[in-house]
Structures are given as C-alpha cells and as structure tokens.
Design an enzyme around this catalytic site. Structure first.
Site, mmCIF file in Angstrom:
data_model
loop_
_atom_site.group_PDB
_atom_site.id
_atom_site.type_symbol
_atom_site.label_atom_id
_atom_site.label_comp_id
_atom_site.label_asym_id
_atom_site.label_seq_id
_atom_site.Cartn_x
_atom_site.Cartn_y
_atom_site.Cartn_z
ATOM 1 N N ARG A 219 -59.502 -39.825 7.003
ATOM 2 C CA ARG A 219 -60.163 -41.419 7.190
ATOM 3 C C ARG A 219 -58.624 -41.147 7.547
ATOM 4 N NH1 ARG A 219 -62.881 -43.827 4.089
ATOM 5 N NH2 ARG A 219 -64.087 -42.365 3.219
ATOM 6 N N ALA A 240 -56.722 -34.950 11.067
ATOM 7 C CA ALA A 240 -55.772 -35.889 9.679
ATOM 8 C C ALA A 240 -56.064 -36.818 10.936
ATOM 9 C CB ALA A 240 -54.455 -35.281 10.397
ATOM 10 N N HIS A 241 -55.424 -37.523 9.930
ATOM 11 C CA HIS A 241 -55.440 -38.992 9.483
ATOM 12 C C HIS A 241 -55.106 -40.281 10.822
ATOM 13 C CE1 HIS A 241 -51.089 -40.232 8.267
ATOM 14 N NE2 HIS A 241 -51.360 -38.841 7.300
ATOM 15 N N ASN A 242 -55.741 -41.043 11.666
ATOM 16 C CA ASN A 242 -55.065 -41.959 12.794
ATOM 17 C C ASN A 242 -55.636 -41.083 13.902
ATOM 18 O OD1 ASN A 242 -54.442 -43.263 9.775
ATOM 19 N ND2 ASN A 242 -54.570 -44.228 11.672
ATOM 20 N N SER A 260 -51.745 -39.238 13.151
ATOM 21 C CA SER A 260 -51.592 -40.488 14.497
ATOM 22 C C SER A 260 -51.491 -39.848 15.999
ATOM 23 C CB SER A 260 -50.101 -41.358 13.688
ATOM 24 O OG SER A 260 -50.622 -42.000 12.427
#
Length: 341
Positions: A219, A240-242, A260
C-alpha cells in the site's frame, strides 16, 4: 466433451486442411501429439514434431508449407499462439465453475455480495465490502474492510487483501498474493534505530490484471499504489509503495520495483530485474533479465545489465569483457615493446 476439427476451426476463425470431421477431446503438447489431441506450431524449432508425432489436429499459420507429408489435420489461422489461448479457454470453460456460499465462510456487516458469486470454505470478508457479480472467492481468502472487488474477478485460495483495496473487473489473483501490506517506510533515528512511518494509502488494481502466485503489492504511504489496466505480473514479484505500473506492462518472476517509481505502458520486464525507487521508466521499454535499473529511461528503450544501459552498448561491453584476457595480453606486449625502445 468432443469437438470436430470443423467446430474448432469455426471457433478460431481458421480453415481446415484434411479431415474436418476428425474428433478432438484434449489439447496436448506438440511433442506428445496423439489421437484425440490438438496442438499448435508457433516456433519453427518444433516443426519436426508434426512429422514424428500424430496429433489429430495441429494449429498452424496460414502460410505454413510442410516439407514432408503430414497425417494430422491442419487448422490454418493468422496467429497460432493467440488461437491456442482461445482454445484453452474453450476447454477450460467446459468445467463447471463453483457457485454458492459455503456456510464455513464469513461475511462482515454492511458488505454487499453480487449475483452469481462463489465464496469458499473459511473465506473471510470484512465489513463494508463491495463484491461485484460472478466473483469467485476461493477457500481461505481474506478480503479486508472497505475493499471493492469488480465483476468476474477470481481470488484463488489464500489471497489476502488488506483493508481499503480496490480490485477491478476481470482480474485474476493467484494463490498467496498479498495486496496492501505496509510499504517499507522507516525513518532512521540518531541512535541508529528506525522509526516506522505509518502507511495510510491504499492499492488500486484496475481491470483485466493478472497477478501470479506469492506476488506482493504494498500500500502507498499516502495516496495510491496503482496497477493499471491489463498489467500481467508473474509469480514472486514485488511492487513497493506508491509505484505506478502502466497499462499492459508485463513483469516476469522475481522482479521488483522500489518505492515511488513509475513504469510506463506496454513495457516488458524480464525475470530478476530490479528497479530502484523514485525513477520513471518510459513507455514500450524492454528490460532484459537480471538487469538493475538505476536511472530513468526514455520511451522505446532496450535496457541490459547492471547498472542497466542501452542494450546495444552493453552487448559491445560484454564482448570486450569476454575478451579481457586477450586485451590485457596485448597491452602487456605493447608496454614491453615500448620499454625496449
């Protein structure tokens, strides 16, 4: 159930060469062709099997010209590989899909389940969840609070959706997929320990996405981790996140994308690729196996190596590296000649 070659040709929009009434009741590999089987020829290196083995029918390209007599019935199509996908789906659909809700499952308060759904044994659905029509939720699946799952999506055994996850229509999540675990966010402290950064975003998986077994999608710290429409992720991948993965991008096993980063549309990411965080990979980019991508890349690039660079340049570098002993020897010989002068 049995089909005739004529019936299969009608499904595949192909033409029959040979016995159109030959009976077919199973798909088979080309090297294991036998009576009742149908196979396909898409890779020329397997051509010899159509003369050595005797499947009842073989799917070939329209322009295929046999070099020897073929006893099998040929079904000529524009794209054999694509037609095999359609054929296998046709056979798979003969199996009746599971229906109904097991009394051993649990559905939380205020959750809405669509029509024609299947909920298997020990599946747990949280509160305020929205499940579309014809969704298949197999045993031991967990769907957290406030999740949404679109029509015709399949969650195979052991899939885990944390809270607030959105999964679109016509998606397939294979066993062991985990969506919505915390992103890897920790702030270092002066004493060398780490302070956890709460991850309060979510994950959005758009329509027509397939995710392989034991793949994990984290998330977002804030906002969304997004898997765009038509993406295909293999087994054992990490997102991974974002991260944002563009539409119709495919990623092979054991590859990972750090936080990201953004990957464009129609990219091909081969096995064991690593992409660092906070970079952008363009559209229509191909990344070769075991490459390490450390910088942003332009559209239509081919990347190879670690750190990954333009494929043509990296191949030249590989030739030099492979011949390093000879190059060193030449340098030593030149140095010795210069010393003698």
């Amino acid at each position: 159930m049995q089909f005739t070659a004529k019936e299969i040709a009608r499904i595949l929009k192909g033409t029959v060469e040979g016995d159109e009434n030959v009976l077919i009741w199973k798909p088979c590999k080309i090297e294991e062709g036998e009576e009742g089987g149908i196979t396909f020829l898409a890779n020329p290196k397997y051509t010899h099997y159509i003369y050595e083995r005797h499947a009842s029918a073989i799917i070939v390209r329209r322009d295929f010209v046999p070099e020897h007599p073929v006893s099998s019935t040929l079904i000529r199509v524009d794209n054999p590989y694509l037609c095999v996908a359609l054929l296998l789906r046709t056979f798979n659909n003969l199996t009746k899909p599971p229906k109904g809700r097991s009394w051993r499952s649990k559905v939380g308060r205020h959750s809405k389940i669509g029509k024609g759904c299947y909920i298997g044994e020990y599946a747990v659905i949280g509160r305020n969840v929205k499940i579309g029509n014809n969704v298949k939720i197999y045993p031991q699946v967990y769907v957290g609070d406030h999740c949404e799952v679109g029509d015709n999506t399949i969650l195979y055994p052991g899939v885990k959706l944390y809270q607030d996850i959105h999964v679109g229509q016509n998606c397939i999540l294979h066993s062991g997929v985990v969506v919505g675990a915390d992103g890897f966010g920790f702030a270092p402290k002066e004493d060398g320990s780490y302070n956890k950064i709460d991850q309060i975003g979510n994950v959005v998986i758009e329509d027509d996405v397939e995710i392989g077994a034991n793949t994990c999608i984290d998330r977002a710290t804030m906002g969304n981790t997004i898997i765009r429409k038509g993406v295909k992720l293999d087994n054992l991948c990490q997102v991974a996140h974002n991260v944002v993965v563009g539409s119709n991008t495919v990623m092979a096993s054991q590859s990972g994308i750090a936080g990201s980063s953004k990957v464009g549309e129609h990219c091909i990411i081969a096995g064991q690729v690593g992409i660092v965080g906070h970079i952008e990979v363009g559209n229509h980019v191909t990344i070769a196996a075991q490459s390490g991508v450390t910088r942003s890349s332009k559209d239509n690039s081919i990347l190879l190596g670690t750190p990954a660079i333009d494929g043509s340049k990296q191949r030249r570098n590989y030739v030099y590296t492979r011949n390093m002993d000879a190059l060193v020897k030449r340098i030593e010989e030149l140095e010795a000649k210069l010393k003698d002068k």
